[in-house]
Design a protein around this motif. Structure first.
Motif, PDB file in Angstrom:
ATOM      1  N   TRP A 155      20.362  11.653  16.297  1.00  0.00           N
ATOM      2  CA  TRP A 155      21.492  11.088  17.049  1.00  0.00           C
ATOM      3  C   TRP A 155      22.151  12.163  17.895  1.00  0.00           C
ATOM      4  CZ3 TRP A 155      26.524  10.970  18.420  1.00  0.00           C
ATOM      5  CH2 TRP A 155      27.089   9.738  18.774  1.00  0.00           C
ATOM      6  N   ILE A 156      22.393  13.321  17.314  1.00  0.00           N
ATOM      7  CA  ILE A 156      23.057  14.410  18.025  1.00  0.00           C
ATOM      8  C   ILE A 156      22.251  14.843  19.247  1.00  0.00           C
ATOM      9  CG2 ILE A 156      23.717  16.853  17.826  1.00  0.00           C
ATOM     10  CD1 ILE A 156      24.469  16.242  14.892  1.00  0.00           C
ATOM     11  N   ALA A 157      20.915  14.823  19.130  1.00  0.00           N
ATOM     12  CA  ALA A 157      20.058  15.267  20.225  1.00  0.00           C
ATOM     13  C   ALA A 157      20.208  14.404  21.468  1.00  0.00           C
ATOM     14  CB  ALA A 157      18.599  15.277  19.771  1.00  0.00           C
ATOM     15  N   TYR A 184      25.859  17.502  25.432  1.00  0.00           N
ATOM     16  CA  TYR A 184      27.119  18.183  25.735  1.00  0.00           C
ATOM     17  C   TYR A 184      28.203  17.913  24.691  1.00  0.00           C
ATOM     18  CZ  TYR A 184      25.028  19.071  30.282  1.00  0.00           C
ATOM     19  OH  TYR A 184      24.199  19.490  31.284  1.00  0.00           O
ATOM     20  N   VAL A 185      27.830  17.277  23.585  1.00  0.00           N
ATOM     21  CA  VAL A 185      28.794  16.960  22.532  1.00  0.00           C
ATOM     22  C   VAL A 185      28.701  17.987  21.409  1.00  0.00           C
ATOM     23  CG1 VAL A 185      29.568  15.214  20.883  1.00  0.00           C
ATOM     24  CG2 VAL A 185      28.629  14.509  23.100  1.00  0.00           C
ATOM     25  N   LYS A 186      29.865  18.448  20.926  1.00  0.00           N
ATOM     26  CA  LYS A 186      29.921  19.404  19.824  1.00  0.00           C
ATOM     27  C   LYS A 186      30.302  18.686  18.531  1.00  0.00           C
ATOM     28  CE  LYS A 186      32.935  22.111  21.868  1.00  0.00           C
ATOM     29  NZ  LYS A 186      33.812  23.286  22.158  1.00  0.00           N
ATOM     30  N   PHE A 187      29.814  19.237  17.429  1.00  0.00           N
ATOM     31  CA  PHE A 187      30.055  18.626  16.124  1.00  0.00           C
ATOM     32  C   PHE A 187      30.584  19.680  15.163  1.00  0.00           C
ATOM     33  CE2 PHE A 187      27.167  15.897  18.248  1.00  0.00           C
ATOM     34  CZ  PHE A 187      27.373  14.623  17.752  1.00  0.00           C
ATOM     35  N   LEU A 205      20.466  21.436  10.417  1.00  0.00           N
ATOM     36  CA  LEU A 205      20.480  20.774  11.720  1.00  0.00           C
ATOM     37  C   LEU A 205      19.894  21.678  12.801  1.00  0.00           C
ATOM     38  CD1 LEU A 205      23.982  19.046  11.585  1.00  0.00           C
ATOM     39  CD2 LEU A 205      21.763  17.903  11.510  1.00  0.00           C
ATOM     40  N   VAL A 206      20.135  22.975  12.685  1.00  0.00           N
ATOM     41  CA  VAL A 206      19.567  23.936  13.642  1.00  0.00           C
ATOM     42  C   VAL A 206      18.042  23.920  13.556  1.00  0.00           C
ATOM     43  CG1 VAL A 206      19.372  26.390  14.220  1.00  0.00           C
ATOM     44  CG2 VAL A 206      21.615  25.389  13.747  1.00  0.00           C
ATOM     45  N   THR A 207      17.494  23.827  12.335  1.00  0.00           N
ATOM     46  CA  THR A 207      16.032  23.782  12.184  1.00  0.00           C
ATOM     47  C   THR A 207      15.446  22.511  12.784  1.00  0.00           C
ATOM     48  OG1 THR A 207      15.990  22.671  10.009  1.00  0.00           O
ATOM     49  CG2 THR A 207      16.224  25.091  10.025  1.00  0.00           C
ATOM     50  N   ARG A 208      16.275  21.501  12.973  1.00  0.00           N
ATOM     51  CA  ARG A 208      15.800  20.249  13.565  1.00  0.00           C
ATOM     52  C   ARG A 208      15.986  20.231  15.073  1.00  0.00           C
ATOM     53  NH1 ARG A 208      12.332  19.171  10.459  1.00  0.00           N
ATOM     54  NH2 ARG A 208      12.198  17.044  11.272  1.00  0.00           N
ATOM     55  N   GLY A 209      16.291  21.386  15.660  1.00  0.00           N
ATOM     56  CA  GLY A 209      16.334  21.503  17.110  1.00  0.00           C
ATOM     57  C   GLY A 209      17.701  21.408  17.748  1.00  0.00           C
ATOM     58  N   ILE A 210      18.776  21.345  16.946  1.00  0.00           N
ATOM     59  CA  ILE A 210      20.122  21.274  17.506  1.00  0.00           C
ATOM     60  C   ILE A 210      20.653  22.687  17.719  1.00  0.00           C
ATOM     61  CG2 ILE A 210      22.438  20.357  17.210  1.00  0.00           C
ATOM     62  CD1 ILE A 210      20.198  18.264  17.434  1.00  0.00           C
ATOM     63  N   SER A 211      21.173  22.951  18.908  1.00  0.00           N
ATOM     64  CA  SER A 211      21.692  24.279  19.219  1.00  0.00           C
ATOM     65  C   SER A 211      22.862  24.633  18.308  1.00  0.00           C
ATOM     66  CB  SER A 211      22.142  24.331  20.679  1.00  0.00           C
ATOM     67  OG  SER A 211      22.855  25.520  20.944  1.00  0.00           O
ATOM     68  N   ARG A 212      22.848  25.861  17.805  1.00  0.00           N
ATOM     69  CA  ARG A 212      23.942  26.311  16.947  1.00  0.00           C
ATOM     70  C   ARG A 212      25.262  26.355  17.713  1.00  0.00           C
ATOM     71  NH1 ARG A 212      23.846  28.581  11.991  1.00  0.00           N
ATOM     72  NH2 ARG A 212      21.587  28.846  12.093  1.00  0.00           N
ATOM     73  N   ALA A 213      25.205  26.501  19.029  1.00  0.00           N
ATOM     74  CA  ALA A 213      26.423  26.525  19.833  1.00  0.00           C
ATOM     75  C   ALA A 213      27.154  25.190  19.792  1.00  0.00           C
ATOM     76  CB  ALA A 213      26.089  26.888  21.277  1.00  0.00           C
ATOM     77  N   ARG A 214      26.470  24.137  19.390  1.00  0.00           N
ATOM     78  CA  ARG A 214      27.072  22.810  19.329  1.00  0.00           C
ATOM     79  C   ARG A 214      27.540  22.445  17.927  1.00  0.00           C
ATOM     80  NH1 ARG A 214      22.885  18.746  21.095  1.00  0.00           N
ATOM     81  NH2 ARG A 214      24.712  17.358  20.968  1.00  0.00           N
ATOM     82  N   LEU A 266      30.906  20.483  25.118  1.00  0.00           N
ATOM     83  CA  LEU A 266      30.551  21.717  25.805  1.00  0.00           C
ATOM     84  C   LEU A 266      30.918  21.588  27.273  1.00  0.00           C
ATOM     85  CD1 LEU A 266      26.971  22.378  24.398  1.00  0.00           C
ATOM     86  CD2 LEU A 266      29.043  23.612  23.775  1.00  0.00           C
ATOM     87  N   GLU A 267      31.204  22.704  27.893  1.00  0.00           N
ATOM     88  CA  GLU A 267      31.441  22.703  29.339  1.00  0.00           C
ATOM     89  C   GLU A 267      30.086  22.648  30.024  1.00  0.00           C
ATOM     90  OE1 GLU A 267      33.545  22.721  32.877  1.00  0.00           O
ATOM     91  OE2 GLU A 267      34.278  22.551  30.820  1.00  0.00           O
ATOM     92  N   PRO A 268      29.766  21.554  30.724  1.00  0.00           N
ATOM     93  CA  PRO A 268      28.456  21.465  31.376  1.00  0.00           C
ATOM     94  C   PRO A 268      28.325  22.465  32.513  1.00  0.00           C
ATOM     95  CG  PRO A 268      29.858  19.652  32.065  1.00  0.00           C
ATOM     96  CD  PRO A 268      30.597  20.373  30.964  1.00  0.00           C
ATOM     97  N   LYS A 269      27.118  22.902  32.760  1.00  0.00           N
ATOM     98  CA  LYS A 269      26.871  23.826  33.868  1.00  0.00           C
ATOM     99  C   LYS A 269      27.139  23.119  35.187  1.00  0.00           C
ATOM    100  CE  LYS A 269      23.382  26.500  31.389  1.00  0.00           C
ATOM    101  NZ  LYS A 269      21.973  26.957  31.369  1.00  0.00           N
TER     102      LYS A 269
END
Length: 208
Positions: free
Chosen positions: A96-98, A102-105, A135-144, A178-181
């Motif tokens: 779902w997060i993927a 641009y959404v943080k959790f 969640l990081v191992t499942r491909g979600i950026s740690r920044a989020r 997140l602030e989008p580019k």
């Protein structure tokens, strides 16, 4: 004037005595603190989110997230290890997060009431970090993802002094963006957005 203030204070105290522990915690919580990224302070962040519309958007997304996936996972007593059921729930969370790049959790860690407050707060944090790391191992950026808050034993779902699995949990929530580019057209994000519009158009709607 002093008599009026004393009366109001007494009234608030009487009202709170009839509340559950969770309601008292929510009453004392600053407005918008669950959407604060720690940079500006809760009050300023809440005002900023309201003015930009991000607060309403985050609340709506959080409700949708909780409705479509299980946002809570549970743990064995005195453990931060993820069992098979927890990993399966986190897999669904990650999927779902993927969809929303641009959404943080934020992941909140909780414990039951067994043990000292200091120990339980640290244990709650370990549980939150375990969920984030998976969640990081499942491909979600740690920044989020952030596991920076642990409620320890202060917000039980079941009020009991004994062991209670429902209280030993982490809860994943939407808490910001997140602030989008700038000037960057993200094709995958736009494809997903377009897909949501098409899906909405195909759903049955009440025309009355």
């Amino acid at each position: 004037m002093r008599a009026t203030l004393a009366f109001l204070t007494l009234g608030a105290t009487v009202a709170l005595t009839a509340c559950s522990p969770q309601q008292i915690v929510d009453f004392n919580r600053p407005a918008g603190d669950n959407l604060d990224d720690g940079q500006f302070g809760n009050a300023t962040m809440n005002n900023t989110l309201v003015q930009t519309g991000d607060r309403a958007m985050a609340i709506n997304l959080n409700r949708r997230f909780a409705a479509e996936v299980d946002s809570t996972i549970n743990f064995a007593f005195d453990s931060a290890q993820l069992d098979g059921e927890a990993r399966a729930k986190l897999d669904r969370q990650a999927a779902w997060i993927a969809q929303y790049p641009y959404v943080k959790f934020r992941v909140y860690g909780h414990t039951d009431l067994v043990g000292s407050p200091a120990y339980n707060k640290a244990l709650g944090m370990r549980r939150a970090r375990a969920a984030v790391n998976y969640l990081v191992t499942r491909g979600i950026s740690r920044a989020r993802l952030q596991a920076v808050v642990s409620y320890g034993e202060t917000q039980p779902l079941v009020v009991t002094e004994g062991r209670e699995r429902k209280n030993r949990r982490t809860v994943t929530e939407v808490w910001g963006f997140l602030e989008p580019k700038r000037l960057l057209h993200d094709g995958k994000y736009m494809q997903r957005t377009y897909g949501l519009y098409v899906q909405s158009a195909q759903e049955a709607h009440d025309t009355e």
